[in-house]
Design an enzyme around this catalytic site. Structure first.
Site, PDB file in Angstrom:
ATOM      1  N   SER A 155      43.950  36.507  37.413  1.00  0.00           N
ATOM      2  CA  SER A 155      42.533  36.212  37.293  1.00  0.00           C
ATOM      3  C   SER A 155      42.283  35.741  35.872  1.00  0.00           C
ATOM      4  O   SER A 155      43.168  35.783  35.029  1.00  0.00           O
ATOM      5  CB  SER A 155      41.701  37.461  37.580  1.00  0.00           C
ATOM      6  OG  SER A 155      41.960  38.438  36.586  1.00  0.00           O
ATOM      7  N   LYS A 156      41.072  35.289  35.639  1.00  0.00           N
ATOM      8  CA  LYS A 156      40.771  34.754  34.313  1.00  0.00           C
ATOM      9  C   LYS A 156      41.044  35.765  33.214  1.00  0.00           C
ATOM     10  O   LYS A 156      41.498  35.413  32.129  1.00  0.00           O
ATOM     11  CB  LYS A 156      39.313  34.303  34.263  1.00  0.00           C
ATOM     12  CG  LYS A 156      39.157  32.950  34.946  1.00  0.00           C
ATOM     13  CD  LYS A 156      37.713  32.582  35.138  1.00  0.00           C
ATOM     14  CE  LYS A 156      37.632  31.408  36.105  1.00  0.00           C
ATOM     15  NZ  LYS A 156      36.276  31.180  36.582  1.00  0.00           N
ATOM     16  N   ARG A 157      40.750  37.010  33.518  1.00  0.00           N
ATOM     17  CA  ARG A 157      40.999  37.985  32.472  1.00  0.00           C
ATOM     18  C   ARG A 157      42.389  38.614  32.600  1.00  0.00           C
ATOM     19  O   ARG A 157      42.737  39.549  31.932  1.00  0.00           O
ATOM     20  CB  ARG A 157      39.908  39.053  32.450  1.00  0.00           C
ATOM     21  CG  ARG A 157      39.792  39.893  33.694  1.00  0.00           C
ATOM     22  CD  ARG A 157      39.031  41.157  33.391  1.00  0.00           C
ATOM     23  NE  ARG A 157      39.667  41.941  32.341  1.00  0.00           N
ATOM     24  CZ  ARG A 157      40.741  42.694  32.515  1.00  0.00           C
ATOM     25  NH1 ARG A 157      41.337  42.743  33.685  1.00  0.00           N
ATOM     26  NH2 ARG A 157      41.240  43.391  31.518  1.00  0.00           N
ATOM     27  N   HIS A 158      43.183  38.056  33.474  1.00  0.00           N
ATOM     28  CA  HIS A 158      44.536  38.600  33.611  1.00  0.00           C
ATOM     29  C   HIS A 158      45.555  37.482  33.752  1.00  0.00           C
ATOM     30  O   HIS A 158      46.032  37.185  34.839  1.00  0.00           O
ATOM     31  CB  HIS A 158      44.624  39.545  34.808  1.00  0.00           C
ATOM     32  CG  HIS A 158      45.968  40.225  34.925  1.00  0.00           C
ATOM     33  ND1 HIS A 158      46.298  41.335  34.197  1.00  0.00           N
ATOM     34  CD2 HIS A 158      47.064  39.912  35.632  1.00  0.00           C
ATOM     35  CE1 HIS A 158      47.540  41.687  34.476  1.00  0.00           C
ATOM     36  NE2 HIS A 158      48.032  40.831  35.343  1.00  0.00           N
TER      37      HIS A 158
END
Length: 472
Positions: free
Chosen positions: A242-245
RNA sequence: GCCCCCAUCGUCUAGUGGCCUAGGACGCCGGCCUCUCACGCCGGAAACAGGGGUUCGAGUCCCCUUGGGGGCGCCA
């Protein structure tokens, strides 16, 4: 005859187009193309707090770079908020939804208590049957969908199969916020219906939403589109990308020097397959694409394989076409403006060198770096190894060779190779002992295409000049 | 915690009950080619998570266990 296929890619504009979204878009696009249908683009921008114009730009840019086109203009979900609101109110009027006066704080407390006691985390239905007369003052209510409490909801998914949810597991979700704005699950249903979407292709993280949305479709008396929930892409650690991962935007892949065609090919092979086929054109991809060949297990993103594929695409691209690809890549590279200008001015020379450069590059960055010696200014900067070779007897060899080359009129690879090999034989030294110093002087490095090709592509004068620069 | 999903080499995958002594690709290891590095070519190591069934026969069907993932927002 079934109605024409209409798919949609529906990203939320909270940032760049990440790799998972890109693949979802690709699958939507492929399915539409494979069935003579069309793919629509909808921006899920109902959350104004997280909306940004730049994000929409980035998404359109990313799709365009990947070569995934959509029909018509991008559809703004937010722009249709009034329609969504009307539907919510209609549901309320029909008794299929109700006002809930719980404050956000109360809901949070409810969730925390449930979590602490190990109970399922759901809205408890406090206001489902409660008299509105008991409504507290000064609290603007939200509207909740009155979901069925008994029975089950079935999601008949083309990839996941028949997935059954017990209705008691699904709580009454909010469809209209206290400020009167619609929420995602309602808006999606209304838009997909209004846009005539026949197939919903999206990540499995939406599977539960598919059940809730099915209930809304049912309450509205609308037909549920065909559901296609594809597995997610995981990072090297096995967790959802994901965007934060760990997920990068497609613009990052462009800057890393990957070709859109290679990217499409790689992404298609993540979760989908056609027998043992690994490398195939977009045309073949469209012809072969089918939902039943999509696997259910999540796939990990593997840069090594992408890089290999990209190298294959670079090698398979015709020289003039590759020169065009370099042109479009340069603005995203870290090359300085002066060098970029030289690449443009030296296009013909570049094309001449591409045949030898192609086999040595897996990314556009490597390609461009490999070509950099063409446009280097004399006297060349030598890297450490090149300097070492020249200092370690290389200059002397070149000093002897220069006379031979000075007299060389026929400046072709064949003639030069013959000349240099004859020289090596006469001197009784290995060709490598000449080739490496030559390479060092000509390119400033120890790695390059065949040395005779380098001599030719650089031209007689420039070659002789570079060699002279390195004779002691 | 509750619900749902998943499970073949390190990774992406083929495999839809006998064609599997489990195939391909990337990566890895070795070799060939060779002016460097690549490319290319040849060869190798490497997997059906475990346990029960069903069946004449299970990687393929069923169950359990284990492991992994997703969801559970007035986000999408």
């Amino acid at each position: 005859m079934s109605p024409p296929v209409v798919t949609r890619f529906a990203p939320s504009p909270t940032g760049y187009l990440h790799i998972g979204g890109a693949r979802t878009a690709l699958f939507n696009w492929l399915y539409a193309k494979a069935n003579g249908g069309q793919m629509l683009l909808r921006i899920e921008d109902t959350d104004r707090d997280r909306y940004s114009d730049e994000a929409v730009e980035a998404i359109l840019d990313g799709l365009t770079w990947l070569g995934l086109d959509w029909s018509g203009d991008a559809f703004s979900q937010y722009a249709h908020g009034e329609r969504h609101r009307e539907i919510a109110l209609q549901l309320l009027a029909e008794g299929k939804a109700y006002k809930c006066y719980c404050s956000p704080g109360e809901l949070t407390a409810m969730r925390e208590a449930a979590r602490a006691e190990g109970r399922p985390i759901r809205y408890d239905g406090t206001w489902r049957d409660r008299d509105e007369a008991e409504a507290p003052d000064g609290i603007a209510p939200v509207i909740r969908f009155k979901a069925p409490q008994d029975g089950e909801t079935v999601v008949d998914d083309q990839v996941q199969g028949r997935v059954v949810y017990q209705n008691k597991e699904l709580d009454d979700l909010i469809i209209l916020r206290s400020d009167g704005s619609p929420t995602y699950n309602l808006s999606v249903v209304v838009d997909d219906h209004d846009m005539g979407v026949t197939h919903i292709v999206r990540g499995v993280d939406h599977l539960t939403n598919a059940a809730r949305q099915s209930q809304i479709y049912l309450a509205l008396g609308w037909q549920v589109p065909v559901m296609v929930h594809i597995p997610l892409i995981h990072g090297p650690d096995g967790a959802k990308l994901s965007k934060r991962h760990g997920a990068l935007g497609v613009d990052a892949y462009r800057a890393m020097g990957y070709l859109p065609d290679a990217m499409r090919n790689y992404l298609a092979r993540l979760g989908w397959s056609h027998g043992d086929d690994e490398v195939f054109s977009t045309e073949q991809m469209i012809e072969w694409f089918s939902l039943d060949a999509i696997g259910k297990a999540p796939a990990r993103f593997d840069f090594a394989k992408l890089e290999n594929l990209n190298g294959i695409y670079i090698r398979n691209t015709a020289d003039d076409e590759l020169a065009d690809a370099i042109d479009s890549f340069l603005p995203y590279s870290e090359m300085d403006a002066a060098t970029v200008a030289k690449f443009h001015a030296g296009r013909e020379q570049l094309i001449g060198a591409l045949a030898g450069l192609k086999a040595r590059a897996r990314t556009m960055i490597e390609l461009v770096n490999g070509a950099a010696f063409l446009f280097a200014e004399r006297p060349l900067k030598l890297d450490e190894k090149a300097a070492g070779i020249l200092n370690d007897g290389g200059r002397e060899v070149l000093g002897q060779l220069i006379g031979e080359l000075d007299n060389q009129a026929d400046w072709t690879t064949e003639a030069l190779e013959e000349k240099v090999k004859a020289f090596a034989e006469a001197q009784d030294i290995k060709l490598g002992k000449i080739a490496q110093p030559l390479r060092a002087a000509l390119t400033g490095t120890t790695v390059s295409p065949g040395i005779f090709d380098v001599l030719v592509v650089l031209g007689r004068d420039e070659s002789l000049g570079r060699i002279r620069d390195n004779i002691s």
